[in-house]
Write a protein that holds these residues in place. Structure first.
Motif, short mmCIF file in Angstrom:
data_model
loop_
_atom_site.label_atom_id
_atom_site.label_comp_id
_atom_site.label_asym_id
_atom_site.label_seq_id
_atom_site.Cartn_x
_atom_site.Cartn_y
_atom_site.Cartn_z
N GLN A 1 0.81 -1.22 0.00
CA GLN A 1 0.00 0.00 0.00
C GLN A 1 0.84 1.28 0.00
O GLN A 1 0.28 2.37 -0.07
CB GLN A 1 -0.92 0.00 1.23
CG GLN A 1 -1.94 -1.11 1.22
CD GLN A 1 -2.76 -1.12 -0.06
OE1 GLN A 1 -3.29 -0.10 -0.47
NE2 GLN A 1 -2.84 -2.28 -0.70
N ARG B 1 -8.57 0.17 0.90
CA ARG B 1 -7.62 -0.75 1.53
C ARG B 1 -6.48 0.01 2.19
O ARG B 1 -5.91 -0.44 3.19
CB ARG B 1 -7.05 -1.72 0.50
CG ARG B 1 -8.04 -2.76 0.00
CD ARG B 1 -7.39 -3.66 -1.03
NE ARG B 1 -6.22 -4.34 -0.48
CZ ARG B 1 -5.28 -4.93 -1.21
NH1 ARG B 1 -5.38 -4.91 -2.54
NH2 ARG B 1 -4.27 -5.54 -0.65
N THR B 2 -6.11 1.16 1.62
CA THR B 2 -5.03 1.95 2.20
C THR B 2 -5.52 2.75 3.39
O THR B 2 -4.75 3.05 4.31
CB THR B 2 -4.45 2.89 1.12
OG1 THR B 2 -4.14 2.13 -0.06
CG2 THR B 2 -3.18 3.56 1.61
N VAL C 1 -7.66 1.77 5.71
CA VAL C 1 -7.95 0.97 6.91
C VAL C 1 -6.85 1.06 7.96
O VAL C 1 -7.12 1.37 9.13
CB VAL C 1 -8.27 -0.48 6.53
CG1 VAL C 1 -8.33 -1.36 7.77
CG2 VAL C 1 -9.57 -0.55 5.75
N THR D 1 -12.69 -0.31 9.84
CA THR D 1 -11.68 -0.95 10.69
C THR D 1 -12.14 -2.26 11.30
O THR D 1 -11.32 -3.00 11.84
CB THR D 1 -11.27 0.01 11.80
OG1 THR D 1 -12.42 0.26 12.62
CG2 THR D 1 -10.76 1.32 11.24
#
Length: 497
Positions: A339, A382-383, A385, A494
């Motif tokens: 990421q 995704r980055t 989280v 989260t």
């Protein structure tokens, strides 16, 4: 009867002989103070590679550039992103001579400092060789490990490490005429820690290439980075020929703002390494006049020079900005290896004034926090989280950052950097070029491979905060409600109950 107090040998004593130390010495001398340098060696060219954005350097330092590139680029995917901001590599011998010329007469003592003690007329610095040197104003500018003061690294030191070489190449390892600040396209060699290539074309068939771990805890070793660099060069069909020089860089990125009282800590010893880029020298050159003016004025007025210098170097706003930057440190440490490239893709997609300001140590905390919120909103889910989890783990720090963002003006509070030279487009060759690290600062103290990396990341360290609409923050909103709202909005991302 007690012995009469001995007058101080000099007005100011500086421990260290790197760029930060000599820059401050020059500024103190310009204000008619006598200055003593204490270092383990006589004046010598600095061993590290110093790069800087040209517009970050004072005009007098710009003439020390050995190379200036207007084709500066990053790779976070197949296509390059032009940064359109000139970048300079300093000629260390010329840089040293200019600093010494600016300083004029200095008293230079060769010795290794062991400790210092306060006295009736200042402080006395003691060396291993038996010197006892007194001064009215003492500064520790001895590099990353410090000498009189030890920098504090919350959660343990998070290091930037890099292995580089200057060599002749039969085939260019990066675009001729260009400087590649960061290239995440290919990762070769052992280990999961992501690394990138930082590359400079130095003319003809000579290039500097460096495999860099931006920040990690624990960090890759010299052997691992060396293996990865050579594997990268082999994989792209550009192995080095004659190797002219090798470099190993290792320094902590996450120093907290130091606290008074006592001798001033300056440069890397004073936590002035930028926690995101690793740059330090340009910031020290710019801060030196402020510190010197404050200390000299206090000495002339019979006031405490330490209190004046600490206040000039670390005013409350700058301390708050360091706290925001340390949020960014934890954000980078929390990101999974895959990421980092998306993170920097979004970072460099920000308006240039925003990312310029974020990399500037003088940017106010509100502008920094607002940029972080804007970046968070632009990142893929995704980055986001791991960044959200870090923010939720540190509600106090995140809340202060949120308050700073709400109180900041909508437009950037930091002026656009002044242009130093007209930027041009990239050169035509867009082949696999290599990548970036940051200004390679004073690394003599950490010039070894067996680094202390036993500290683990502790739960509850600073983390990144985020909000989907930075410009929509209402300055009249209740902060507690906003923090709770942020928690609620991020809970689905989260997975926290």
């Amino acid at each position: 009867m007690p012995a009469p107090a001995t007058p101080a040998d000099t007005d100011a004593l500086i421990v260290g002989a790197g760029p930060a130390a000599l820059a401050l010495a020059a500024e103190l001398r310009a204000r008619h103070l006598s200055v003593r340098i204490v270092a383990p060696h006589a004046p010598q060219a600095f061993p590290a590679t110093y790069g800087a954005w040209l517009d970050d350097l004072p005009v007098w330092a710009q003439v020390c550039a050995a190379h200036v590139w207007t084709d500066v680029r990053v790779y976070t995917g197949p296509q390059p992103t032009p940064l359109l901001r000139p970048y300079a590599l300093l000629d260390n011998t010329r840089f040293l001579h200019v600093l010494l010329d600016r300083a004029g007469p200095l008293t230079w003592t060769v010795g290794t400092v062991t400790h210092a003690a306060p006295g009736p007329d200042g402080w006395t610095v003691h060396t291993r060789e038996g010197h006892a040197l007194s001064a009215r104003f003492v500064v520790d500018a001895a590099g990353h490990a410090g000498s009189l003061r030890r920098p504090r690294h919350p959660g343990g030191a998070a290091l930037q490490t890099a292995y580089g070489l200057t060599a002749r190449f039969e085939r260019p390892p990066s675009a001729p005429g260009a400087m590649v600040w960061m290239d995440y396209r290919a990762s070769h060699g052992p280990g999961e820690t992501p690394t990138f290539l930082y590359a400079m074309h130095l003319g003809d068939d000579t290039y500097f290439v460096e495999e860099t771990s931006l920040i990690a805890r624990p960090a890759p070793t010299r052997a691992a980075l060396r293996a990865r660099l050579h594997e990268r060069l082999r994989a792209q069909g550009t192995p080095p020929g004659e190797i002219l020089h090798e470099e190993w860089v290792a320094f902590p990125m996450n120093a907290a703002a130091p606290e008074p009282p006592g001798p001033l800590a300056f440069g890397a010893a004073g936590g002035m390494v930028h926690p995101i880029s690793g740059f330090q020298v340009a910031g020290a050159l710019r801060a030196a006049p402020l510190v010197a003016q404050a200390a000299a004025g206090a000495l002339r007025a019979g006031r405490d020079p330490y209190a004046a210098a600490w206040a000039a170097l670390w005013p409350p706003e700058r301390r708050a900005a360091r706290e925001v930057h340390l949020l960014g440190v934890q954000a980078l440490l929390n990101l999974p290896p895959g990421q980092l490239a998306p993170f920097f893709r979004a970072f460099f997609a920000l308006p240039p004034a925003a990312w310029h300001a974020f990399l500037d140590p003088d940017t106010p905390p509100g502008a920094l926090a607002r940029t972080m919120l804007r970046l968070f909103a632009a990142l893929p889910g995704r980055t986001r989280v791991p960044l959200a989890r870090a923010a939720l783990a540190t509600p106090g720090v995140s809340g202060r950052a949120l308050r700073a963002a709400m109180n900041a003006p909508t437009a950037s509070a930091h002026p656009d950097p002044r242009p130093a030279r007209q930027a041009v487009g990239m050169s035509d060759d867009t082949r696999t070029e290599q990548t970036a690290s940051s200004e390679q600062t004073e690394n003599a103290v950490l010039n070894r491979e067996d680094l202390n990396q036993s500290e683990t990341i502790e739960s509850g360290m600073q983390g990144a905060t985020g909000n989907a609409d930075a410009n929509g923050l209402d300055p009249d909103a209740d902060l507690g409600e906003r923090v709770e709202e942020l928690r609620e909005n991020l809970r689905p991302l989260t997975g926290q109950d």
